[in-house]
Design an enzyme around this catalytic site. Structure first.
Site, short mmCIF file in Angstrom:
data_model
loop_
_atom_site.label_atom_id
_atom_site.label_comp_id
_atom_site.label_asym_id
_atom_site.label_seq_id
_atom_site.Cartn_x
_atom_site.Cartn_y
_atom_site.Cartn_z
N ARG A 23 0.81 -1.22 0.00
CA ARG A 23 0.00 0.00 0.00
C ARG A 23 0.84 1.27 0.00
O ARG A 23 0.36 2.34 -0.35
CB ARG A 23 -0.92 0.04 1.23
CG ARG A 23 -1.89 -1.12 1.30
CD ARG A 23 -2.58 -1.15 2.65
NE ARG A 23 -1.56 -1.38 3.69
CZ ARG A 23 -1.63 -0.93 4.93
NH1 ARG A 23 -2.67 -0.23 5.32
NH2 ARG A 23 -0.68 -1.19 5.80
N HIS A 62 25.60 27.80 2.40
CA HIS A 62 25.05 28.84 3.24
C HIS A 62 25.27 28.56 4.72
O HIS A 62 25.32 27.41 5.15
CB HIS A 62 23.54 28.96 3.02
CG HIS A 62 23.17 29.28 1.60
ND1 HIS A 62 21.96 28.94 1.08
CD2 HIS A 62 23.85 29.89 0.61
CE1 HIS A 62 21.89 29.34 -0.18
NE2 HIS A 62 23.04 29.91 -0.49
N LYS A 71 20.89 22.30 11.27
CA LYS A 71 19.85 21.92 10.31
C LYS A 71 19.71 20.40 10.25
O LYS A 71 20.71 19.69 10.16
CB LYS A 71 20.19 22.43 8.91
CG LYS A 71 20.26 23.94 8.81
CD LYS A 71 20.69 24.39 7.43
CE LYS A 71 20.77 25.90 7.36
NZ LYS A 71 21.26 26.35 6.05
N TYR A 131 13.89 21.11 5.65
CA TYR A 131 14.85 21.14 6.73
C TYR A 131 14.32 21.91 7.93
O TYR A 131 13.60 22.89 7.81
CB TYR A 131 16.20 21.67 6.30
CG TYR A 131 16.23 23.03 5.63
CD1 TYR A 131 16.70 24.14 6.31
CD2 TYR A 131 15.84 23.17 4.30
CE1 TYR A 131 16.76 25.37 5.69
CE2 TYR A 131 15.90 24.40 3.68
CZ TYR A 131 16.36 25.51 4.39
OH TYR A 131 16.41 26.73 3.77
N LYS A 166 23.51 35.43 -5.65
CA LYS A 166 24.22 35.41 -4.37
C LYS A 166 25.22 34.26 -4.33
O LYS A 166 26.39 34.45 -3.96
CB LYS A 166 23.22 35.28 -3.22
CG LYS A 166 23.85 35.09 -1.86
CD LYS A 166 22.82 34.94 -0.76
CE LYS A 166 22.08 33.64 -0.90
NZ LYS A 166 21.15 33.36 0.18
N ASP A 167 24.79 33.06 -4.71
CA ASP A 167 25.68 31.90 -4.66
C ASP A 167 26.79 32.01 -5.70
O ASP A 167 27.91 31.56 -5.47
CB ASP A 167 24.89 30.61 -4.86
CG ASP A 167 23.96 30.32 -3.68
OD1 ASP A 167 24.08 30.98 -2.63
OD2 ASP A 167 23.09 29.44 -3.83
#
Length: 180
Positions: A23, A62, A71, A131, A166-167
């Site tokens: 299932r 980050h 995290k 996260y 930004k990255d």
């Protein structure tokens, strides 16, 4: 849940106990009591985040220099290559990284403690990534390290990812704000 140590002792891979049959399946993705018993950590999570990204998107590396966030990360749709980098100057594993596949199929989670940068690369057509964090998002303290910093030598599965502005303009480790 099963806790599996990684090459960096503070970074933990978590395998939940999955109950499945024809299932489908069921598992507890998080249980505070089991978390504390299995890891020995008295972690309090204050925020849950959910992102969706296309194949080839790399988010990271980050971290928050103040209001540092631990995290607990997982991929619930698709697959990502997930990375944690130790940014604690006084740590014996400073500048080292751990990377692993997290996917909807393997249901693994990764604990990335405070003092680490985190990033992931989507290796499936798209991925949804969840996260939990130990502190609130504080954009004024957010920092980013270049995903392709040669001093880190991270073995990403691709060489030309899709990056945010930004990255794409992130500092190398040598010029980054670090943890003591």
């Amino acid at each position: 849940m099963k806790v599996i140590p990684t090459e960096i002792p503070d970074v933990l891979m978590i395998e939940p106990k999955v109950f499945g049959d024809e299932r489908g399946f069921f598992y507890e993705s998080f249980n505070q009591r089991q978390w504390q018993e299995a890891t020995g950590l008295q972690t309090t999570f204050v925020q849950d985040n959910h992102s969706r990204s296309a194949k080839g998107v790399l988010r990271g590396l980050h971290y928050q220099i103040k209001q540092a966030q631990g995290k607990l990360v997982r991929c619930v749709v698709g697959e990502v290559f997930d990375v944690a980098v130790d940014l604690r100057r006084k740590s014996p594993t400073f500048g080292k990284w751990v990377g692993m596949i997290l996917s909807a199929e393997n249901k693994r989670q990764l604990w990335v403690p405070e003092g680490f940068a985190h990033g992931f690369l989507v290796t499936s057509d798209y991925a949804e990534f969840l996260y939990k964090t130990t502190d609130y998002y504080a954009p004024e303290f957010e920092r980013c390290i270049a995903w392709n910093d040669e001093s880190l030598n991270i073995e990403w599965p691709i060489t030309d990812p899709l990056l945010s502005q930004k990255d794409g303009s992130a500092a190398n480790l040598a010029g980054a704000s670090l943890f003591d």
